[in-house]
Design an enzyme around this catalytic site. Structure first.
Site, PDB file in Angstrom:
ATOM      1  N   CYS A 113      -0.750   2.483  10.845  1.00  0.00           N
ATOM      2  CA  CYS A 113      -1.258   3.666  10.163  1.00  0.00           C
ATOM      3  C   CYS A 113      -0.780   3.735   8.706  1.00  0.00           C
ATOM      4  O   CYS A 113      -1.134   2.890   7.898  1.00  0.00           O
ATOM      5  CB  CYS A 113      -0.872   4.905  10.964  1.00  0.00           C
ATOM      6  SG  CYS A 113      -1.836   6.378  10.601  1.00  0.00           S
ATOM      7  N   HIS A 114       0.023   4.749   8.356  1.00  0.00           N
ATOM      8  CA  HIS A 114       0.546   4.882   6.989  1.00  0.00           C
ATOM      9  C   HIS A 114       1.869   4.123   6.802  1.00  0.00           C
ATOM     10  O   HIS A 114       2.425   4.119   5.706  1.00  0.00           O
ATOM     11  CB  HIS A 114       0.766   6.359   6.644  1.00  0.00           C
ATOM     12  CG  HIS A 114      -0.500   7.135   6.423  1.00  0.00           C
ATOM     13  ND1 HIS A 114      -1.298   7.556   7.454  1.00  0.00           N
ATOM     14  CD2 HIS A 114      -1.100   7.536   5.289  1.00  0.00           C
ATOM     15  CE1 HIS A 114      -2.340   8.218   6.959  1.00  0.00           C
ATOM     16  NE2 HIS A 114      -2.250   8.215   5.646  1.00  0.00           N
TER      17      HIS A 114
END
Length: 194
Positions: A113-114
């Site tokens: 994800c991030h």
């Protein structure tokens, strides 16, 4: 439960704002395969996890502060996402230094994800192929990475995925990647695990 990761020690580096499922599912998979999992963070105490970045969920006890952790003590590293979690990590010198040393050691890393924001700040994505949450594409490309939109991407021990929907494939990939070969720790830690 299997013993695929028996004798492996895995660091999970996270801070307040971590996406809960991106923390809990990899930890469950790693422990289920026999790994010892250590939660590192910026401070002692606990971290607050969230769902969809805005809904507070559970808190998780921190095992050790990253500032006092030695990358050589671990066989693998996981960087979960959530928007604010990697934002906290990438602004912390100790966290960035730990990640940089870990990646440069050649030991496997799982990131979702991030999570790659911390890799960008550590300047360790140049020439690597990985995926992430779509909004990180520009950051990764500007840092010299080749960004692709795939469920799981493996590049020389770096395993990356895009979002919580990719977790089943991500968890399977990190267990497999982290299970290759013997213990990868160096120095005294490797001797202790041999």
């Amino acid at each position: 439960m299997t013993d695929q990761l028996q004798g492996r020690k895995v660091a999970v580096l996270a801070a307040d704002g971590v996406e809960q499922v991106e923390l809990t599912e990899p930890v469950k998979a790693l422990r289920g395969a026999g790994a010892e999992v250590v939660l590192l963070s910026l401070e002692s105490g606990s971290i607050q996890a969230y769902e969809n970045d805005v809904e507070p969920k559970d808190t998780f006890d921190v095992d050790a502060e990253v500032a006092g952790a030695d990358p050589a003590d671990f066989d693998a590293l996981v960087l979960p996402g959530g928007t604010t979690n990697p934002d906290h990590l990438r602004t912390d010198e100790a966290a960035v230094a730990f990640v940089k040393r870990f990646v440069e050691s050649g030991r496997p890393v799982g990131v979702i994800c991030h999570g790659p924001w911390t890799l960008v700040t550590a300047d360790v994505v140049r020439g690597r192929t990985l995926t992430s949450w779509p909004s990180l594409r520009t950051d990764l490309v500007n840092a010299g990475a080749n960004w692709v939109d795939e469920e799981v991407v493996r590049d020389g021990g770096l395993v990356s995925s895009r979002n919580p929907g990719d977790l089943p494939a991500f968890c399977a990939a990190i267990v497999e990647e982290f299970g290759r070969g013997g213990s990868l720790r160096t120095g005294a830690a490797a001797g202790a695990s041999a």
